[in-house]
Design a protein around this motif. Structure first.
Motif, mmCIF file in Angstrom:
data_model
loop_
_atom_site.group_PDB
_atom_site.id
_atom_site.type_symbol
_atom_site.label_atom_id
_atom_site.label_comp_id
_atom_site.label_asym_id
_atom_site.label_seq_id
_atom_site.Cartn_x
_atom_site.Cartn_y
_atom_site.Cartn_z
ATOM 1 N N TYR A 1 12.210 47.255 22.156
ATOM 2 C CA TYR A 1 12.232 46.954 23.584
ATOM 3 C C TYR A 1 12.428 48.223 24.408
ATOM 4 C CZ TYR A 1 13.044 42.121 22.110
ATOM 5 O OH TYR A 1 12.938 40.888 21.529
ATOM 6 N N CYS A 2 11.667 48.321 25.456
ATOM 7 C CA CYS A 2 11.855 49.377 26.440
ATOM 8 C C CYS A 2 12.883 48.906 27.464
ATOM 9 C CB CYS A 2 10.516 49.656 27.116
ATOM 10 S SG CYS A 2 10.535 50.971 28.330
ATOM 11 N N ASN A 3 13.708 49.830 27.913
ATOM 12 C CA ASN A 3 14.754 49.521 28.878
ATOM 13 C C ASN A 3 14.803 50.625 29.914
ATOM 14 O OD1 ASN A 3 17.797 50.474 29.439
ATOM 15 N ND2 ASN A 3 17.731 48.235 29.477
ATOM 16 N N ALA A 4 15.048 50.259 31.158
ATOM 17 C CA ALA A 4 15.195 51.258 32.214
ATOM 18 C C ALA A 4 16.260 50.794 33.196
ATOM 19 C CB ALA A 4 13.870 51.473 32.929
ATOM 20 N N VAL A 5 17.005 51.743 33.716
ATOM 21 C CA VAL A 5 18.049 51.435 34.696
ATOM 22 C C VAL A 5 17.594 51.936 36.052
ATOM 23 C CG1 VAL A 5 20.427 51.806 35.385
ATOM 24 C CG2 VAL A 5 19.852 51.550 32.958
ATOM 25 N N ALA B 1 19.390 46.753 35.153
ATOM 26 C CA ALA B 1 18.694 47.078 33.910
ATOM 27 C C ALA B 1 17.450 46.205 33.802
ATOM 28 C CB ALA B 1 19.602 46.833 32.717
ATOM 29 N N VAL B 2 16.329 46.845 33.514
ATOM 30 C CA VAL B 2 15.054 46.157 33.373
ATOM 31 C C VAL B 2 14.608 46.248 31.916
ATOM 32 C CG1 VAL B 2 12.668 46.006 34.189
ATOM 33 C CG2 VAL B 2 14.468 46.841 35.730
ATOM 34 N N TRP B 3 14.080 45.138 31.390
ATOM 35 C CA TRP B 3 13.633 45.089 29.992
ATOM 36 C C TRP B 3 12.164 44.722 29.913
ATOM 37 C CZ3 TRP B 3 16.806 46.362 25.955
ATOM 38 C CH2 TRP B 3 18.176 46.421 26.211
ATOM 39 N N GLY B 4 11.502 45.278 28.896
ATOM 40 C CA GLY B 4 10.155 44.847 28.573
ATOM 41 C C GLY B 4 10.198 43.638 27.662
ATOM 42 N N GLN B 5 9.011 43.164 27.282
ATOM 43 C CA GLN B 5 8.936 41.958 26.472
ATOM 44 C C GLN B 5 9.036 42.251 24.971
ATOM 45 O OE1 GLN B 5 6.319 43.598 27.459
ATOM 46 N NE2 GLN B 5 5.011 43.660 25.650
ATOM 47 N N GLY B 6 8.920 43.507 24.595
ATOM 48 C CA GLY B 6 9.057 43.907 23.204
ATOM 49 C C GLY B 6 7.733 44.053 22.487
ATOM 50 N N GLN C 1 8.446 45.973 36.464
ATOM 51 C CA GLN C 1 8.084 45.467 35.143
ATOM 52 C C GLN C 1 7.876 46.606 34.173
ATOM 53 O OE1 GLN C 1 4.623 43.001 36.057
ATOM 54 N NE2 GLN C 1 5.903 41.179 35.937
ATOM 55 N N LEU C 2 8.186 46.339 32.905
ATOM 56 C CA LEU C 2 7.965 47.274 31.812
ATOM 57 C C LEU C 2 7.110 46.574 30.759
ATOM 58 C CD1 LEU C 2 11.633 48.572 31.321
ATOM 59 C CD2 LEU C 2 9.816 49.657 32.657
ATOM 60 N N VAL C 3 6.091 47.270 30.257
ATOM 61 C CA VAL C 3 5.217 46.694 29.247
ATOM 62 C C VAL C 3 5.115 47.664 28.075
ATOM 63 C CG1 VAL C 3 2.917 45.842 28.707
ATOM 64 C CG2 VAL C 3 3.892 45.437 30.980
ATOM 65 N N GLU C 4 5.538 47.190 26.889
ATOM 66 C CA GLU C 4 5.461 48.009 25.681
ATOM 67 C C GLU C 4 4.133 47.815 24.974
ATOM 68 O OE1 GLU C 4 9.800 46.378 25.765
ATOM 69 O OE2 GLU C 4 7.764 45.650 26.146
ATOM 70 N N SER C 5 3.716 48.844 24.240
ATOM 71 C CA SER C 5 2.527 48.756 23.397
ATOM 72 C C SER C 5 2.667 49.759 22.264
ATOM 73 C CB SER C 5 1.258 49.035 24.211
ATOM 74 O OG SER C 5 1.297 50.338 24.761
ATOM 75 N N GLY C 6 1.801 49.613 21.260
ATOM 76 C CA GLY C 6 1.775 50.575 20.168
ATOM 77 C C GLY C 6 2.409 50.113 18.880
ATOM 78 N N GLY C 7 2.998 48.931 18.887
ATOM 79 C CA GLY C 7 3.587 48.429 17.653
ATOM 80 C C GLY C 7 2.519 48.047 16.646
ATOM 81 N N ARG D 1 3.528 55.544 17.460
ATOM 82 C CA ARG D 1 4.012 55.943 18.772
ATOM 83 C C ARG D 1 3.988 54.738 19.694
ATOM 84 N NH1 ARG D 1 2.030 60.345 23.315
ATOM 85 N NH2 ARG D 1 0.373 58.819 23.651
ATOM 86 N N LEU D 2 5.156 54.375 20.171
ATOM 87 C CA LEU D 2 5.280 53.279 21.128
ATOM 88 C C LEU D 2 5.178 53.827 22.550
ATOM 89 C CD1 LEU D 2 8.249 51.259 19.586
ATOM 90 C CD2 LEU D 2 5.804 51.139 19.050
ATOM 91 N N SER D 3 4.579 53.045 23.411
ATOM 92 C CA SER D 3 4.485 53.393 24.824
ATOM 93 C C SER D 3 5.125 52.297 25.659
ATOM 94 C CB SER D 3 3.024 53.548 25.247
ATOM 95 O OG SER D 3 2.404 54.612 24.578
ATOM 96 N N CYS D 4 5.708 52.699 26.763
ATOM 97 C CA CYS D 4 6.285 51.764 27.726
ATOM 98 C C CYS D 4 5.739 52.143 29.096
ATOM 99 C CB CYS D 4 7.799 51.847 27.699
ATOM 100 S SG CYS D 4 8.625 50.903 29.000
ATOM 101 N N THR D 5 4.983 51.253 29.698
ATOM 102 C CA THR D 5 4.388 51.512 30.998
ATOM 103 C C THR D 5 5.137 50.729 32.066
ATOM 104 O OG1 THR D 5 2.224 51.845 29.979
ATOM 105 C CG2 THR D 5 2.278 51.450 32.346
#
Length: 114
Positions: free
Chosen positions: A93-97, A102-107, A3-9, A19-23
């Protein structure tokens, strides 16, 4: 499941910074590439920046020189956004391979007021 979780918006004035973060739920060094994409209302999702495991960041022309992608030694990827413009308003959106997946966060919403 990874899972990917974005924050900072948030809401910022034109010329400001965020500064956006993706955990990630696992160490990010497991990923082949980490990246940020964005989608503005009524538009297609578009590439913003990427950072392969071996280094060498890439940026969209529209953000080059203003945005910086980075990662720490644990589970976080960052997107430093400076000199923000109203046209940067979008859900980011954060994305990682991971392997071939490919895994996506919720935005996270970024709104830049003029």
């Amino acid at each position: 499941q990874v899972q990917l979780v974005e924050s900072g918006g948030g809401l910022v004035q034109s010329g400001g910074s965020l500064r956006l973060s993706c955990t990630a739920s696992i160490n990010i060094f497991s990923f082949k590439t980490v990246a940020w994409f964005r989608q503005a209302p009524g538009k297609e999702r578009e590439f913003v920046a990427s950072l392969p495991a071996g280094g060498g960041a890439s940026y969209a022309d529209s953000v080059r020189g203003r945005f910086t992608i980075s990662k720490d030694i644990g589970k976080r990827t960052y997107l430093q956004m400076n000199n923000l413009k109203p046209e940067d308003t979008a859900v980011y959106y954060c994305n990682a391979v991971l392997g071939t997946v490919a895994v996506w966060g919720q935005g996270t919403q970024v709104t830049v007021s003029s």
